[in-house]
Motif scaffolding. Structure first.
Motif, PDB file in Angstrom:
ATOM      1  N   MET A   1       0.826  -1.212   0.000  1.00 32.63           N
ATOM      2  CA  MET A   1       0.000   0.000   0.000  1.00 32.63           C
ATOM      3  C   MET A   1       0.857   1.258   0.000  1.00 32.63           C
ATOM      4  N   LYS A   2       0.362   2.264  -0.703  1.00 33.14           N
ATOM      5  CA  LYS A   2       1.070   3.549  -0.698  1.00 33.14           C
ATOM      6  C   LYS A   2       0.092   4.643  -0.256  1.00 33.14           C
ATOM      7  N   LEU A   3       0.625   5.585   0.497  1.00 32.00           N
ATOM      8  CA  LEU A   3      -0.225   6.671   0.985  1.00 32.00           C
ATOM      9  C   LEU A   3       0.163   7.977   0.303  1.00 32.00           C
ATOM     10  N   VAL A   4      -0.853   8.699  -0.187  1.00 32.04           N
ATOM     11  CA  VAL A   4      -0.609  10.020  -0.788  1.00 32.04           C
ATOM     12  C   VAL A   4      -1.251  11.080   0.108  1.00 32.04           C
ATOM     13  N   SER A   5      -0.463  12.073   0.512  1.00 32.38           N
ATOM     14  CA  SER A   5      -1.005  13.160   1.341  1.00 32.38           C
ATOM     15  C   SER A   5      -1.379  14.332   0.448  1.00 32.38           C
ATOM     16  N   VAL A   6      -2.630  14.750   0.520  1.00 29.50           N
ATOM     17  CA  VAL A   6      -3.062  15.926  -0.253  1.00 29.50           C
ATOM     18  C   VAL A   6      -3.067  17.120   0.707  1.00 29.50           C
ATOM     19  N   ILE A   7      -2.282  18.145   0.348  1.00 34.82           N
ATOM     20  CA  ILE A   7      -2.103  19.303   1.221  1.00 34.82           C
ATOM     21  C   ILE A   7      -2.887  20.480   0.649  1.00 34.82           C
ATOM     22  N   VAL A   8      -3.772  21.041   1.458  1.00 33.04           N
ATOM     23  CA  VAL A   8      -4.531  22.187   0.933  1.00 33.04           C
ATOM     24  C   VAL A   8      -4.574  23.335   1.946  1.00 33.04           C
ATOM     25  N   LYS A  33     -10.491   3.382  -6.687  1.00 30.78           N
ATOM     26  CA  LYS A  33     -11.160   2.265  -7.372  1.00 30.78           C
ATOM     27  C   LYS A  33     -10.245   1.641  -8.410  1.00 30.78           C
ATOM     28  N   THR A  34      -9.529   2.512  -9.170  1.00 28.62           N
ATOM     29  CA  THR A  34      -8.640   1.948 -10.203  1.00 28.62           C
ATOM     30  C   THR A  34      -7.278   1.555  -9.628  1.00 28.62           C
ATOM     31  N   LYS A  35      -6.869   2.250  -8.596  1.00 24.39           N
ATOM     32  CA  LYS A  35      -5.565   1.942  -7.994  1.00 24.39           C
ATOM     33  C   LYS A  35      -5.805   1.494  -6.554  1.00 24.39           C
ATOM     34  N   LYS A  36      -6.016   0.238  -6.412  1.00 25.11           N
ATOM     35  CA  LYS A  36      -6.428  -0.294  -5.104  1.00 25.11           C
ATOM     36  C   LYS A  36      -5.325  -0.212  -4.050  1.00 25.11           C
ATOM     37  N   HIS A  37      -4.104  -0.029  -4.517  1.00 24.09           N
ATOM     38  CA  HIS A  37      -2.975  -0.003  -3.575  1.00 24.09           C
ATOM     39  C   HIS A  37      -2.671   1.411  -3.092  1.00 24.09           C
ATOM     40  N   ILE A  38      -3.497   2.369  -3.493  1.00 29.70           N
ATOM     41  CA  ILE A  38      -3.249   3.762  -3.078  1.00 29.70           C
ATOM     42  C   ILE A  38      -4.311   4.209  -2.086  1.00 29.70           C
ATOM     43  N   ASP A  39      -3.866   4.879  -1.030  1.00 29.90           N
ATOM     44  CA  ASP A  39      -4.822   5.499  -0.116  1.00 29.90           C
ATOM     45  C   ASP A  39      -4.443   6.975   0.057  1.00 29.90           C
ATOM     46  N   PHE A  40      -5.388   7.742   0.535  1.00 31.31           N
ATOM     47  CA  PHE A  40      -5.140   9.185   0.659  1.00 31.31           C
ATOM     48  C   PHE A  40      -5.369   9.671   2.081  1.00 31.31           C
ATOM     49  N   VAL A 314      -5.425  12.436  11.407  1.00 33.31           N
ATOM     50  CA  VAL A 314      -6.294  11.461  10.741  1.00 33.31           C
ATOM     51  C   VAL A 314      -6.667  10.380  11.747  1.00 33.31           C
ATOM     52  N   LYS A 315      -7.948   9.997  11.734  1.00 36.29           N
ATOM     53  CA  LYS A 315      -8.363   8.999  12.740  1.00 36.29           C
ATOM     54  C   LYS A 315      -7.926   7.612  12.349  1.00 36.29           C
ATOM     55  N   LYS A 316      -8.138   7.308  11.081  1.00 37.59           N
ATOM     56  CA  LYS A 316      -7.687   5.975  10.660  1.00 37.59           C
ATOM     57  C   LYS A 316      -7.522   6.005   9.154  1.00 37.59           C
ATOM     58  N   ILE A 317      -6.543   5.280   8.686  1.00 38.43           N
ATOM     59  CA  ILE A 317      -6.354   5.167   7.247  1.00 38.43           C
ATOM     60  C   ILE A 317      -6.915   3.815   6.860  1.00 38.43           C
ATOM     61  N   SER A 318      -7.894   3.847   5.928  1.00 40.64           N
ATOM     62  CA  SER A 318      -8.684   2.627   5.747  1.00 40.64           C
ATOM     63  C   SER A 318      -7.981   1.531   4.943  1.00 40.64           C
ATOM     64  N   TYR A 319      -7.197   1.919   3.967  1.00 39.20           N
ATOM     65  CA  TYR A 319      -6.550   0.925   3.091  1.00 39.20           C
ATOM     66  C   TYR A 319      -7.546  -0.077   2.531  1.00 39.20           C
ATOM     67  N   ASP A 320      -8.748   0.386   2.146  1.00 41.27           N
ATOM     68  CA  ASP A 320      -9.698  -0.623   1.641  1.00 41.27           C
ATOM     69  C   ASP A 320      -9.723  -0.665   0.126  1.00 41.27           C
TER      70      ASP A 320
END
Ligand code: UDP
Ligand code: MG
Length: 320
Positions: A1-8, A33-40, A314-320
């Motif tokens: 799994m890879k995590l991407v942080s979006v900074i705004v 949906k298309t990249k199941k190994h990515i979470d944000f 963040v409360k939890k990163i789902s990785y689903d």
């Protein structure tokens, strides 16, 4: 799994916050949906807003798992707000984006693709800048030309703002730079690494007002030059030498004119004008030096770039 942080970063964006968060949630969901190994994770910074931005963000925070809310104790400015969030980012990559929809969030998909293909930095470059006024386009063009002329080896791309993806290693380099006057557009090219570009069309701000008036743009411009190069200090030395030569020549000319008896009443005014002109130039370069001294002073003071009032992780990163 890879995590991407979006900074705004957000400053008085009550009119945009809902729209932005709705759009970005939609886009991150569809990428997942298309990249199941990515979470944000999304890190929203409330940069000392005086409107309802915080309340809106807090509502979103209460109902989402992957949103972090960072509130600064007052308005520190866009760059400082971004840096505060970058320090909190846990991602393998970070994407910085404005919340007014000028940076099309759809480009995030391509940015991630390029990153997965091996890029460390992915710049979103504006193909068309018709959404910006003529003055902003022209002045930005001249500014980047000047910045590139002043720097020896680093290339600063035109038409790229802070909408970029940074890999973890570039992010770590940028965060480890010790200076306080951080100019992201200078630090990222300085860090180097494999850089790719995705083309975007910069949109019009959907709602609310731009926070950059001419004064703020000029300040950012000067900060950028002072944080990237010390070459203008050398100009002061060149100008000093030129002035000395000119003054010598002038003195010789004056003495000659006096000795031939050509000088009449206007001489005094000529001298006054000359003095005014030269002292102006001296003052100008003293100003440039003062600017750098000011920057050095800031670095010595080593104050924090921003001060956090509250941080809700963040409360939890789902990785689903
Ligand atoms: N911003 C910020 N702090 C500031 C000024 C701006 O966090 O002091 C944010 C703002 O809310 C937006 C982004 O930085 O998300 C870009 O600002 P803006 O749209 O005003 O800049 P422009 O697009 O006009 O250059
Ligand atoms: Mg904008």
């Amino acid at each position: 799994m890879k995590l991407v942080s979006v900074i705004v970063p957000m400053y008085n964006e009550a009119e945009m916050a809902d729209t932005f968060l709705t759009t970005i949630s939609g886009i991150t969901q569809s990428i997942k949906k298309t990249k199941k190994h990515i979470d944000f994770e999304i890190i929203a910074v409330n940069d000392g807003s005086s409107d309802a931005t915080y309340d809106i963000l807090k509502k979103w925070y209460d109902s989402s798992d992957n949103l972090a809310l960072l509130s600064l104790s007052r308005n520190f400015g866009q760059e400082a707000a971004i840096f505060a969030a970058l320090e909190k980012a846990k991602g393998d990559a970070a994407i910085i984006i404005d919340c007014d929809m000028q940076d099309p969030p759809q480009a995030i998909f391509q940015m991630i693709e390029k990153w997965e293909e091996g890029a460390d930095v992915v710049n979103a470059q504006r193909k068309k800048r018709s959404s910006d006024g003529r003055f902003k386009r022209k002045s930005a063009g001249c500014y980047y030309k000047l910045l590139n002329k002043l720097s020896d080896k680093v290339h600063y791309p035109h038409n790229v703002n802070n909408f970029r993806l940074l890999s973890r290693r570039v992010l770590d380099v940028v965060l480890s730079m010790p200076e306080k006057n951080k100019f992201l557009r200078g630090l990222i090219p300085y860090a180097g690494f494999k850089t790719e570009t995705v083309e975007i069309v910069r949109q019009k701000r959907q709602k609310g007002k731009s926070k950059y008036d001419i004064k703020a743009m000029v300040r950012l411009g000067f900060n950028g030059i002072a944080s990237t190069t010390t070459k203008p200090l050398i100009w002061a030395a060149y100008a000093g030498i030129m002035l000395c030569l000119l003054a010598l020549l002038g003195t010789v000319a004056l003495i000659t004119l006096f000795s031939f008896g050509i000088l009449a009443d206007y001489t005094l005014w000529g001298v006054i004008c000359g003095l005014g002109f030269f002292s102006g130039i001296i003052l100008l370069f003293l100003g440039i030096m003062g600017f750098y001294i000011g920057k050095a002073f800031e670095e010595i003071k080593a104050r924090p770039l921003s001060i956090t009032a509250e941080y809700l992780p963040v409360k939890k990163i789902s990785y689903d």
